[in-house]
Motif scaffolding. Structure first.
Motif, PDB file in Angstrom:
ATOM      1  N   SER A 291       0.304  -1.398  -0.099  1.00  0.00           N
ATOM      2  CA  SER A 291       0.047   0.069  -0.186  1.00  0.00           C
ATOM      3  C   SER A 291       0.549   1.293  -0.161  1.00  0.00           C
ATOM      4  N   ASP A 296      -4.295   7.012  -5.004  1.00  0.00           N
ATOM      5  CA  ASP A 296      -4.761   6.119  -5.250  1.00  0.00           C
ATOM      6  C   ASP A 296      -4.915   5.546  -6.008  1.00  0.00           C
ATOM      7  N   GLU A 298      -6.120   3.038  -7.213  1.00  0.00           N
ATOM      8  CA  GLU A 298      -6.491   3.353  -8.924  1.00  0.00           C
ATOM      9  C   GLU A 298      -6.338   3.782 -10.297  1.00  0.00           C
ATOM     10  N   THR A 313      -5.638  -3.814  -8.339  1.00  0.00           N
ATOM     11  CA  THR A 313      -5.447  -3.062  -6.960  1.00  0.00           C
ATOM     12  C   THR A 313      -6.499  -4.101  -6.666  1.00  0.00           C
ATOM     13  N   ARG A 324     -14.543  -1.521  -3.422  1.00  0.00           N
ATOM     14  CA  ARG A 324     -13.544  -2.014  -2.913  1.00  0.00           C
ATOM     15  C   ARG A 324     -13.652  -3.050  -2.205  1.00  0.00           C
ATOM     16  N   GLU A 335      -9.834   2.540   5.224  1.00  0.00           N
ATOM     17  CA  GLU A 335      -9.890   3.250   3.945  1.00  0.00           C
ATOM     18  C   GLU A 335      -8.573   3.654   3.239  1.00  0.00           C
ATOM     19  N   ARG A 336      -7.922   4.444   4.353  1.00  0.00           N
ATOM     20  CA  ARG A 336      -6.469   5.012   3.066  1.00  0.00           C
ATOM     21  C   ARG A 336      -5.796   3.854   2.813  1.00  0.00           C
ATOM     22  N   ALA A 339      -7.102   1.911  -0.363  1.00  0.00           N
ATOM     23  CA  ALA A 339      -7.291   3.182  -1.371  1.00  0.00           C
ATOM     24  C   ALA A 339      -5.837   2.936  -1.615  1.00  0.00           C
ATOM     25  N   GLY A 340      -4.897   2.470  -1.334  1.00  0.00           N
ATOM     26  CA  GLY A 340      -3.346   2.794  -1.694  1.00  0.00           C
ATOM     27  C   GLY A 340      -2.823   1.338  -2.086  1.00  0.00           C
TER      28      GLY A 340
END
Ligand code: PLP
Length: 375
Positions: A291, A296, A298, A313, A324, A335-336, A339-340
């Motif tokens: 991560s 982001d 994506e 991802t 997600r 979430e962070r 997302a990464g």
């Protein structure tokens, strides 16, 4: 081009392709036909099934050939009419069927491994089927199936003592496993096991369900009665021939590939900068999950595509829907972090130079993206 998404798809190996080719052209007969050339096809088909079965310690008649792992997973769940438990990180082709049948999810630990205490807590006298994949398709985590089977054995003994008649079956989706694991249905203690040619350099749209003696299933399709009447439809002869060759090659290269991917993973992680390692110590060596904080992923996939580096991802089917990852959520990532997150899966299209080059290109893309975000 650097392709790093072998968990999503693998190219058909040239030897596999060559083995399949005659069965599209000269050897085209319907295996159910009565004349001699067709009987030869039928024998080749059975022999190929035998090769696939043998690698997991089973016999040809223990396998139901399906059009991929999704079908095999759906067929496995026809065994259950009572309560179902499934691991929360399962592929959607298990999760969706289990949910549709009112199944309850078993938790995973932050390591991605099954929470065995939660499993014990959730088993009741009505539990009929437990589904736990052998290898998770997003993390590469290898589940301790033999331990799960041990718990199931204990429960069955206890049920027998108390006169509870309910059957208790263990199903495992082993779609991602045959490349790097030596799989034995007896050692793992499974009653049902899903196999997938598409992840092991075989053709897409062909899979199989191992069914232990005495397990009763309902037909997936009705028709000519092929595959013990459970999956009617003319046999995909080239598919099964290719599947058998893919399985044979996977077994032949198992140890060499394990060493090779473990080495690549080390190199890749030592060349990569500013990442958090998400993947787990119980994972297959060709899986790397990292991560990048504040990024982001994506967008990163998109930027890397411009450099002809192809990564994911998460599961391809989730990614295409913009959903997600339920797997990363289940292991407790924020979430962070989710997302990464990038999933990188090495395979036969790669070499060591590509592994180093990919790390360099990813570093550059992440650096530029961070510079852009920070203005
Ligand atoms: N199960 C797992 C663990 C997978 O990785 C996949 C592949 O996407 C599937 C099932 C579904 O396979 P298929 O799309 O070939 O039916």
């Amino acid at each position: 081009m650097i392709y790093l998404d072998h968990a999503a798809a693998t190219p058909v190996d040239k030897k596999v392709f060559a083995a399949m080719a005659p069965y599209f052209t000269e050897e085209f007969y319907n295996p159910s036909a009565a004349y001699l050339p067709a009987k030869k096809i039928s024998a080749d088909y059975e022999a190929a099934k035998g090769v696939i079965a043998h690698t997991i310690g089973a016999k040809a008649h223990d396998l139901i050939v399906t059009a991929g792992a999704t079908e095999a997973n759906n067929l496995a769940f026809t065994a259950a009419h009572g309560e179902i438990l499934y691991l929360t990180t399962e592929h959607d082709s298990v999760r969706r069927v289990a949910e549709a049948k009112g199944g309850k999810a078993i938790k995973v630990l932050p390591s991605g491994l099954i929470d065995l205490e939660d499993l014990r807590r959730q088993i009741t006298d009505k539990t009929e089927l437990i589904s736990v994949s052998l290898v998770n398709n997003e993390l590469g985590v290898i589940q301790p199936l033999a331990e799960v089977a041990g718990i199931i054995r204990e429960i069955k003994l206890d049920r027998m003592r108390r006169g509870v008649k309910q059957q208790l079956l263990l199903h495992s989706d082993a779609s991602q496993a045959l490349n790097l694991l030596d799989v034995s249905v007896a050692r793992l203690g499974v009653d049902l096991m899903t196999l997938n040619a598409a992840k092991i350099y075989g053709p897409k749209g062909i899979g199989a369900l191992y069914v232990a003696h005495g397990v009763r299933l309902e037909p997936l399709t009705l028709g000519g009665g092929q595959e013990n009447g459970l999956r009617s439809g003319t046999e995909n002869v080239p598919g099964v021939i290719g599947f058998a060759e893919a399985v044979r090659l996977a077994k032949e290269h198992l140890n060499g590939n394990r060493k090779k991917y473990a080495k690549w993973k080390k190199i890749f992680l030592s060349e990569l900068s500013d990442y958090e390692l998400i993947d787990k110590k119980h994972a297959l060596d060709n899986f790397v999950v990292v991560s990048f904080d504040g990024i982001d992923a994506e967008r990163l996939v998109f930027l890397l595509e411009a450099e002809e580096v192809y990564v994911a991802t998460g599961a391809a089917c989730a990614a295409s829907k913009g959903v997600r990852s339920h797997v990363l959520k289940a292991i407790g990532l924020s979430e962070r972090q989710i997302a990464g997150s990038l999933r990188i899966t090495f395979g036969e299209t790669n070499d060591e130079i590509q592994v180093r080059e990919a790390a360099r290109i990813i570093n550059k893309a992440v650096r530029e993206e961070r510079a852009r975000i920070n203005g």
